[in-house]
Design an enzyme around this catalytic site. Structure first.
Site, short mmCIF file in Angstrom:
data_model
loop_
_atom_site.label_atom_id
_atom_site.label_comp_id
_atom_site.label_asym_id
_atom_site.label_seq_id
_atom_site.Cartn_x
_atom_site.Cartn_y
_atom_site.Cartn_z
N GLU A 100 0.92 -1.24 0.00
CA GLU A 100 0.03 -0.06 -0.07
C GLU A 100 0.82 1.15 0.09
OE1 GLU A 100 -3.30 2.11 3.31
OE2 GLU A 100 -2.03 0.39 3.88
N LEU A 102 1.37 4.97 1.11
CA LEU A 102 0.83 5.76 2.05
C LEU A 102 1.44 7.26 1.86
CD1 LEU A 102 1.15 3.58 5.41
CD2 LEU A 102 -0.94 4.15 4.08
N ASP A 201 13.60 -3.28 13.61
CA ASP A 201 14.55 -2.39 12.80
C ASP A 201 14.07 -0.97 13.16
OD1 ASP A 201 16.71 -1.31 11.39
OD2 ASP A 201 15.97 -2.01 9.53
#
Length: 297
Positions: A100, A102, A201
């Site tokens: 997706e 964003l 991370d």
């Protein structure tokens, strides 16, 4: 910046169409900066749909598959937002991960607080073991995640010792490494962490805010570990403000020993950055080890 479309990029369009159930023809591909491991692009269709695509060589496909599973697992917790996974696969020359897209906005106090609260909610979900069901990578470094019953053993063998061995192949030998490994239990006296699903991370470059100012995270290197390991890395390069830490502590207070274990947990990332990039990270790692060794009885 727009780049010409390779014929092999038809594989990406086909993967998107299969996943979404709607035909997708790429009309524009724009290179995105910011990454040093993968190439990143925004792809668009003439009907206005947009997706984020990461590319690497063919050998990287298992890591993209592991990242996709981590994103989906984080999403399933209904805590902190992550980009939804669309597809992963390969062309004749590359592996890819489609997510997706964003649109990013700006950080503000309320967004930082929400990020801290949502991360605390993620960490509060107790998992059944240390490790994970897949090995993955941290940057481009292989990250082993064997299912383990003891956190200190896992951190010793699958995190620090793993990085020390990689560093040795580069010619680096760290003073007091064996001393630290042999006495790792000392730093966990009076502290009994529970396994949490970690981002793995979590530095400032892997957290952002959408156009409404709501937080999301991406590029995970997930596993089940001590939540302090996620919090520790947020300090290493900055990007997280006081409201973030205050909100986290309100929801899920940290143990007093975190101040010391933060050094221990960031040692893993210092070693990894040395193994990836070389340079002064060896000195940073050695300084951290000396600080920790000086605390031993």
């Amino acid at each position: 910046m727009s780049s010409s479309l390779s014929p092999t990029y038809d594989s990406v369009a086909e993967a998107i169409a299969e996943s979404t159930g709607s035909a997708f023809a790429i009309s524009r591909r724009t290179a995105l900066g910011g990454g040093c491991i993968n190439q990143a692009f925004k792809i668009e269709s003439s009907d206005g749909r947009e997706f984020f695509v990461k590319e690497n060589d063919l050998s990287f496909l298992p890591y993209f598959s592991a990242e996709a599973q981590a994103l989906e697992e984080i999403h399933q917790t209904q805590t902190i937002r992550v980009p939804r996974v669309v597809s992963s696969g390969k062309t004749s020359s590359n592996s890819f991960l489609v997510l997706e897209y964003l649109r990013e906005g700006s950080s503000h106090k309320a967004g930082q607080r929400e990020l801290g609260r949502k991360l605390a909610e993620l960490h509060a979900i107790e998992q059944a073991f240390w490790g994970w069901h897949l090995d993955n990578c941290i940057g481009a470094t292989p990250q082993p995640n064997p299912k383990t019953g003891n956190w200190v053993d896992f951190y010793r063998e699958s995190r620090l010792l793993h990085q020390f061995k990689l560093a040795e192949r580069r010619g680096a030998i760290f003073a007091k490494a064996n001393l630290l490994l042999d006495h790792l239990d000392f730093f966990f006296e009076g502290y009994a962490p529970k396994p949490s699903l970690l981002h793995g991370d979590l530095w400032g470059g892997n957290a952002s805010f959408d156009a409404n100012g709501d937080p999301f995270v991406f590029d995970p290197a997930s596993y089940y570990g001590d939540r302090e390991a996620d919090l520790a890395f947020t300090y290493m390069f900055g990007g997280f403000s006081t409201p973030f830490y205050e909100a986290y502590e309100e929801c899920h207070p940290l143990h007093p020993g975190f101040k010391t274990r933060k050094i221990l947990y960031n040692l893993y990332h210092e070693l990894n950055h040395y193994n990836l990039f070389g340079g002064g990270y060896a000195n940073s790692a050695q300084e951290s080890m000396s600080k920790l060794a000086n605390l031993l009885p």
